[in-house]
Design a protein around this motif. Structure first.
Motif, PDB file in Angstrom:
ATOM      1  N   SER A  12      -5.169  26.811  54.149  1.00 33.05           N
ATOM      2  CA  SER A  12      -4.260  27.196  53.070  1.00 33.05           C
ATOM      3  C   SER A  12      -3.019  26.323  53.125  1.00 33.05           C
ATOM      4  O   SER A  12      -2.766  25.641  54.122  1.00 33.05           O
ATOM      5  CB  SER A  12      -3.882  28.668  53.202  1.00 33.05           C
ATOM      6  N   TRP A  13      -2.220  26.344  52.040  1.00 31.86           N
ATOM      7  CA  TRP A  13      -0.995  25.544  52.048  1.00 31.86           C
ATOM      8  C   TRP A  13       0.023  26.106  51.068  1.00 31.86           C
ATOM      9  O   TRP A  13      -0.326  26.786  50.108  1.00 31.86           O
ATOM     10  CB  TRP A  13      -1.272  24.082  51.734  1.00 31.86           C
ATOM     11  N   ILE A  14       1.280  25.842  51.364  1.00 35.69           N
ATOM     12  CA  ILE A  14       2.368  26.170  50.446  1.00 35.69           C
ATOM     13  C   ILE A  14       3.237  24.928  50.269  1.00 35.69           C
ATOM     14  O   ILE A  14       3.231  24.029  51.115  1.00 35.69           O
ATOM     15  CB  ILE A  14       3.255  27.328  50.958  1.00 35.69           C
ATOM     16  N   VAL A  15       3.965  24.855  49.158  1.00 36.20           N
ATOM     17  CA  VAL A  15       5.002  23.832  49.039  1.00 36.20           C
ATOM     18  C   VAL A  15       6.243  24.370  49.738  1.00 36.20           C
ATOM     19  O   VAL A  15       6.588  25.543  49.592  1.00 36.20           O
ATOM     20  CB  VAL A  15       5.307  23.483  47.568  1.00 36.20           C
ATOM     21  N   GLU A  16       6.866  23.536  50.531  1.00 37.54           N
ATOM     22  CA  GLU A  16       8.050  23.990  51.273  1.00 37.54           C
ATOM     23  C   GLU A  16       9.197  23.005  51.052  1.00 37.54           C
ATOM     24  O   GLU A  16       9.719  22.413  51.998  1.00 37.54           O
ATOM     25  CB  GLU A  16       7.736  24.151  52.767  1.00 37.54           C
ATOM     26  N   ILE A  17       9.573  22.843  49.802  1.00 36.45           N
ATOM     27  CA  ILE A  17      10.696  21.982  49.454  1.00 36.45           C
ATOM     28  C   ILE A  17      11.986  22.710  49.810  1.00 36.45           C
ATOM     29  O   ILE A  17      12.186  23.873  49.428  1.00 36.45           O
ATOM     30  CB  ILE A  17      10.700  21.639  47.948  1.00 36.45           C
ATOM     31  N   TRP A  18      12.863  22.030  50.523  1.00 41.36           N
ATOM     32  CA  TRP A  18      14.124  22.656  50.917  1.00 41.36           C
ATOM     33  C   TRP A  18      14.931  23.035  49.674  1.00 41.36           C
ATOM     34  O   TRP A  18      15.139  22.219  48.788  1.00 41.36           O
ATOM     35  CB  TRP A  18      14.922  21.703  51.809  1.00 41.36           C
ATOM     36  N   GLN A  19      15.365  24.285  49.605  1.00 39.18           N
ATOM     37  CA  GLN A  19      16.104  24.836  48.464  1.00 39.18           C
ATOM     38  C   GLN A  19      15.277  24.807  47.171  1.00 39.18           C
ATOM     39  O   GLN A  19      15.824  24.874  46.067  1.00 39.18           O
ATOM     40  CB  GLN A  19      17.432  24.090  48.250  1.00 39.18           C
ATOM     41  N   GLY A  20      13.953  24.716  47.317  1.00 39.46           N
ATOM     42  CA  GLY A  20      13.092  24.667  46.137  1.00 39.46           C
ATOM     43  C   GLY A  20      13.105  25.942  45.325  1.00 39.46           C
ATOM     44  O   GLY A  20      12.758  25.932  44.136  1.00 39.46           O
ATOM     45  N   HIS A  21      13.496  27.055  45.932  1.00 41.41           N
ATOM     46  CA  HIS A  21      13.511  28.336  45.220  1.00 41.41           C
ATOM     47  C   HIS A  21      14.705  28.470  44.285  1.00 41.41           C
ATOM     48  O   HIS A  21      14.728  29.342  43.407  1.00 41.41           O
ATOM     49  CB  HIS A  21      13.534  29.477  46.227  1.00 41.41           C
ATOM     50  N   GLU A  22      15.730  27.606  44.469  1.00 43.14           N
ATOM     51  CA  GLU A  22      16.932  27.722  43.644  1.00 43.14           C
ATOM     52  C   GLU A  22      16.649  27.297  42.202  1.00 43.14           C
ATOM     53  O   GLU A  22      15.688  26.601  41.915  1.00 43.14           O
ATOM     54  CB  GLU A  22      18.054  26.858  44.236  1.00 43.14           C
ATOM     55  N   ASP A  23      17.547  27.717  41.327  1.00 40.68           N
ATOM     56  CA  ASP A  23      17.465  27.343  39.905  1.00 40.68           C
ATOM     57  C   ASP A  23      16.118  27.725  39.308  1.00 40.68           C
ATOM     58  O   ASP A  23      15.458  26.936  38.629  1.00 40.68           O
ATOM     59  CB  ASP A  23      17.713  25.839  39.747  1.00 40.68           C
ATOM     60  N   GLY A  24      15.702  28.955  39.605  1.00 44.67           N
ATOM     61  CA  GLY A  24      14.451  29.436  39.040  1.00 44.67           C
ATOM     62  C   GLY A  24      13.221  28.742  39.576  1.00 44.67           C
ATOM     63  O   GLY A  24      12.187  28.680  38.912  1.00 44.67           O
ATOM     64  N   GLY A  25      13.310  28.220  40.795  1.00 40.26           N
ATOM     65  CA  GLY A  25      12.156  27.567  41.416  1.00 40.26           C
ATOM     66  C   GLY A  25      11.857  26.197  40.846  1.00 40.26           C
ATOM     67  O   GLY A  25      10.732  25.703  40.980  1.00 40.26           O
ATOM     68  N   ARG A  26      12.869  25.539  40.281  1.00 40.42           N
ATOM     69  CA  ARG A  26      12.655  24.262  39.608  1.00 40.42           C
ATOM     70  C   ARG A  26      11.892  23.264  40.465  1.00 40.42           C
ATOM     71  O   ARG A  26      10.909  22.650  40.028  1.00 40.42           O
ATOM     72  CB  ARG A  26      14.009  23.663  39.205  1.00 40.42           C
ATOM     73  N   ASP A  27      12.333  23.062  41.718  1.00 40.25           N
ATOM     74  CA  ASP A  27      11.682  22.052  42.559  1.00 40.25           C
ATOM     75  C   ASP A  27      10.293  22.491  43.019  1.00 40.25           C
ATOM     76  O   ASP A  27       9.442  21.642  43.323  1.00 40.25           O
ATOM     77  CB  ASP A  27      12.565  21.713  43.763  1.00 40.25           C
TER      78      ASP A  27
ATOM     79  N   ILE B 267      33.257  33.686  35.139  1.00 39.38           N
ATOM     80  CA  ILE B 267      32.791  33.001  36.346  1.00 39.38           C
ATOM     81  C   ILE B 267      33.634  33.358  37.562  1.00 39.38           C
ATOM     82  O   ILE B 267      34.751  33.874  37.454  1.00 39.38           O
ATOM     83  CB  ILE B 267      32.773  31.469  36.139  1.00 39.38           C
ATOM     84  N   GLN B 268      33.084  33.074  38.727  1.00 39.23           N
ATOM     85  CA  GLN B 268      33.783  33.205  40.005  1.00 39.23           C
ATOM     86  C   GLN B 268      33.374  32.032  40.890  1.00 39.23           C
ATOM     87  O   GLN B 268      32.272  31.507  40.762  1.00 39.23           O
ATOM     88  CB  GLN B 268      33.452  34.540  40.683  1.00 39.23           C
ATOM     89  N   ILE B 269      34.265  31.624  41.758  1.00 42.30           N
ATOM     90  CA  ILE B 269      34.006  30.520  42.694  1.00 42.30           C
ATOM     91  C   ILE B 269      33.844  31.107  44.085  1.00 42.30           C
ATOM     92  O   ILE B 269      34.761  31.747  44.607  1.00 42.30           O
ATOM     93  CB  ILE B 269      35.158  29.500  42.697  1.00 42.30           C
ATOM     94  N   ARG B 270      32.676  30.895  44.684  1.00 42.39           N
ATOM     95  CA  ARG B 270      32.453  31.434  46.031  1.00 42.39           C
ATOM     96  C   ARG B 270      31.298  30.706  46.706  1.00 42.39           C
ATOM     97  O   ARG B 270      30.621  29.881  46.102  1.00 42.39           O
ATOM     98  CB  ARG B 270      32.188  32.935  45.964  1.00 42.39           C
ATOM     99  N   SER B 271      31.091  31.022  47.958  1.00 41.35           N
ATOM    100  CA  SER B 271      29.960  30.504  48.719  1.00 41.35           C
ATOM    101  C   SER B 271      28.784  31.473  48.581  1.00 41.35           C
ATOM    102  O   SER B 271      28.982  32.635  48.235  1.00 41.35           O
ATOM    103  CB  SER B 271      30.338  30.350  50.192  1.00 41.35           C
ATOM    104  N   PRO B 272      27.557  31.030  48.854  1.00 43.66           N
ATOM    105  CA  PRO B 272      27.159  29.687  49.316  1.00 43.66           C
ATOM    106  C   PRO B 272      27.129  28.663  48.189  1.00 43.66           C
ATOM    107  O   PRO B 272      27.131  29.024  47.014  1.00 43.66           O
ATOM    108  CB  PRO B 272      25.760  29.921  49.879  1.00 43.66           C
ATOM    109  N   GLY B 273      27.095  27.403  48.558  1.00 48.07           N
ATOM    110  CA  GLY B 273      27.209  26.323  47.578  1.00 48.07           C
ATOM    111  C   GLY B 273      25.876  25.822  47.074  1.00 48.07           C
ATOM    112  O   GLY B 273      25.554  24.654  47.246  1.00 48.07           O
ATOM    113  N   CYS B 274      25.105  26.685  46.432  1.00 49.56           N
ATOM    114  CA  CYS B 274      23.775  26.294  45.983  1.00 49.56           C
ATOM    115  C   CYS B 274      23.716  25.942  44.500  1.00 49.56           C
ATOM    116  O   CYS B 274      22.706  25.413  44.036  1.00 49.56           O
ATOM    117  CB  CYS B 274      22.764  27.395  46.289  1.00 49.56           C
ATOM    118  N   GLY B 275      24.775  26.234  43.732  1.00 51.87           N
ATOM    119  CA  GLY B 275      24.771  25.941  42.305  1.00 51.87           C
ATOM    120  C   GLY B 275      25.703  24.799  41.962  1.00 51.87           C
ATOM    121  O   GLY B 275      25.953  23.907  42.774  1.00 51.87           O
ATOM    122  N   LEU B 276      26.224  24.822  40.720  1.00 54.12           N
ATOM    123  CA  LEU B 276      27.177  23.795  40.296  1.00 54.12           C
ATOM    124  C   LEU B 276      28.432  23.854  41.156  1.00 54.12           C
ATOM    125  O   LEU B 276      28.950  24.937  41.450  1.00 54.12           O
ATOM    126  CB  LEU B 276      27.546  23.999  38.826  1.00 54.12           C
TER     127      LEU B 276
END
Length: 662
Positions: free
Chosen positions: A634-649, A334-343
């Protein structure tokens, strides 16, 4: 005179509304209601005390009422006294002290008649202000009760005048009580007496010196007064300037009273301890800013701006190498760095030695889901309308396209994406339809603003959007809508830094926008202005937005210019909350002009892009109304940071929207 049965206002505590005009006996120490104002520490009630600062002129009194309204007061207060009843044989004042003689002379000179005062209170109501009045004698109580006054103010001089207060209590209206010139023993006795009367009262800390020296104000007594009365407290100030009143709100006052004058040099003691209209407006602005900033003492939650900056600035745990399924994580992995989108790094010890349930590529953020096998890919085939889609970037397009083959993909462009080699990221042809979201932020801290009043700034914005148009036309060649116009969602600008703009300023910016659009080469594209919230987030900071916010102005613009918009549902909810309008009415106004929608939840006035179900958007109403009015949008879902973690949100949002009938 106003009929008491026509009373527009009531003054009630907590949840209990007394429809029979009787005072409430249950006190909610967290807030009051005066008329339609839910008063609390975060929404204080501001009284402009005119008293006798009209100097006997009905015209001047009206001007003061207008000034109070323009300065932002909630209420205007007067004083009513029958001079012969208050001072007895006041005309024979040889035996009176000099101070008393001076006061009586002023009152004789400047007193307005009861009819004049009632006329002024009617004028207050016509201006949207709540009228209050301090009765100084029993006859004045009768006059004000007959008028239909909805609350009374007891002056400091009458705190111990129990016969007067008893008469007021029989009217059945709530009472504000000032505590100047009184000892604590007298205050405690008065509170006990008020409780015996079952009076709905609020105590106001006060020093009856005109003007009050700063050393004598003792704002810390507000806390003690709150404990003594076991209910909210207020502050009635006679000091110079505005700072003390603002500080009183920060220290717990929910009602603030300050004197207002048009000229401090006029005859009379109160003028010197009064604020000018400009000073009063400054005080109101300060109080409103402080009250909004107070918040709560509940468990700390991240604000929307902090959430955005946390991603950019904070640190997360990333894979230092490719890691396979069932591999146990070590420090070398592992490495610790930015950006802070994960654990966050403080979770490091909890994952060391744990086997992975999903593979992680080098430089990929590690999430908790990597250890439980969830997320990563959708678990079902979505049965949604043919016009649904997902937001993508060039670097994650393949993942989302391969996962669900969405009918719509909306490329959210950054300024760097305008120089990207499209062939590196896209196949020769994609079965989806493509939409582009134009960049908002460009190099050198330039936020796109086609409505800017700065010609050079606006010229640069036009050039940036023209570059976006050219890239968008090149991009669409690889998608299903290659032969039709490509929609470009654009935040066209119109923001300001310190306040929302007035009508004239908004119209000037709209004209600039139209001029900018005329300068663009729009062949092959359709610009869809994005509907905006009242307080947009730009680069982690908040601004004020003025264009494409209110629904009817959006509809008017679209009708006149024959343009369509991208309706952002989260932004719409925030604007409805800000303007206190119904979500349904917003949709009915804007959907006829809607080409495309961004769907996410929203809360408050600036909580945008939230996961479905975590805000206040009425999604069943949205589904039903959009199908009825804009079935082809037309429409899209636009959840903030929704693309993270494999698009979970994203996957969660699509499942929820499917359940609502989208």
């Amino acid at each position: 005179m106003r009929n008491p049965n026509f009373s527009k206002y009531s003054f009630l505590c907590g949840e209990q509304r007394q429809e029979d005009s009787q005072a409430s006996t249950t006190i909610n120490t967290e807030g009051l209601i005066i008329g339609d104002e839910a008063i609390s520490r975060t929404n204080p009630f501001i009284i402009a005390e005119i008293g006798n600062n009209h100097n006997g002129s009905l015209s001047l009194a009206r001007d003061l009422v207008v000034a109070a309204k323009e300065a932002g007061a909630n209420c205007v207060k007067f004083q009513m006294r029958q001079l012969e009843r208050v001072y007895g044989s006041a005309n024979s004042s040889d035996h009176q002290s000099l101070g008393t003689q001076y006061t009586i002379d002023l009152l004789k000179k400047f007193q307005l008649s009861n009819d004049n005062l009632c006329e002024l209170m009617d004028f207050c109501v016509s201006r949207g202000l709540i009228p209050l009045c301090s009765p100084w004698d029993h006859r004045s109580v009768d006059v004000l009760a007959e008028y239909g006054l909805d609350a009374f103010k007891i002056a400091s001089a009458d705190l111990t005048n129990f016969p007067l207060i008893r008469k007021v209590s029989k009217v059945g209206k709530p009472v504000l009580v000032s505590t100047g010139m009184s000892t604590e023993q007298e205050i405690v006795e008065a509170i006990g007496y008020f409780e015996e009367l079952d009076l709905n009262f609020l105590m106001m800390h006060c020093n009856s010196t005109y003007p009050t020296p700063l050393k004598d104000i003792n704002l810390n007594y507000l806390a003690r007064l709150r404990v003594l009365s076991r209910r909210p407290v207020g502050f009635s100030g006679h000091e110079r300037g505005v700072n003390i009143a603002i500080a009183a709100v920060a220290m717990g006052a929910v009602v603030v009273e300050k004197h207002l004058t048009l000229d401090k040099t006029m005859e009379g003691n109160d003028h010197r301890a009064s604020l000018t209209p400009a000073e009063f407006a400054s005080m109101v602005n300060g109080i409103r800013e402080v009250s909004v900033s107070l918040g709560t003492d509940e468990v700390r939650a991240l604000t929307q701006g902090e959430l955005a900056n946390r991603v950019v600035l904070a640190k997360s745990i990333y894979a230092a190498k490719d890691l396979g399924v069932e591999q146990k994580v070590t420090l070398d992995d592992i490495q610790i760095r930015s950006p802070g989108c994960g654990l966050q790094p403080n979770k490091l010890q909890s994952i060391l030695g744990k086997p992975l349930k999903r593979a992680v590529k080098k430089d990929q953020a590690i999430f908790e889901s990597h250890f439980c096998g969830c997320a990563g890919n959708p678990t079902k085939i979505f049965k949604l309308s043919s016009k649904w889609g997902l937001p993508v970037r060039f670097h994650d397009f393949s993942f989302f396209y391969d996962s669900v083959k969405p009918p719509i993909v909306e490329f959210h462009m950054s300024y760097a994406d305008l120089d990207i080699e499209i062939d590196k990221y896209l196949p020769d042809f994609c079965s989806s339809e493509v939409i582009v979201h134009a960049p908002e932020l460009f190099k050198e801290d330039h936020t796109l603003d086609l409505a800017s009043m700065d010609p050079a700034y606006r010229k640069k914005s036009i050039a940036y959007l023209q570059r976006t148009i050219e890239v968008s036309k090149e991009l669409k060649k690889r998608f299903r809508n290659a032969t039709s116009n490509i929609g470009i969602v654009t935040n066209v600008g119109g923001f300001s830094e310190t306040r929302h703009l007035g009508k004239a300023d908004r119209e000037s910016r709209l004209q600039n926008l139209l001029d900018s659009l005329d300068k663009l080469s729009l062949q092959g594209v359709e610009i869809w202005p994005q509907t905006m919230p009242p307080f947009p987030w730009h680069s982690g900071g908040q601004r004020f937005h003025n264009l494409f916010t209110s629904p009817f102005s959006i509809a008017e613009f679209c009708e006149l210019q024959k343009m369509r918009v991208c309706l952002d549902i989260s932004h719409a909810e925030l604007m409805c909350n800000f303007e206190k309008r119904s979500f349904q009415s917003y949709l009915e106004a804007v959907l006829p002009y809607t080409a495309h929608m961004h769907i996410a939840d929203g809360k408050g006035v600036d909580g945008e892009g939230l996961a479905i179900g975590t805000g206040t958007v009425d999604f069943p109403v949205l589904a039903e109304t959009s199908k009825k009015i804009a079935p082809n949008a037309s429409w899209i879902v636009e959840i903030w940071q929704g693309h993270e973690d494999g698009g979970r949100d994203f996957w969660r949002a699509l499942e929820q929207l499917e359940s609502y009938g989208f």
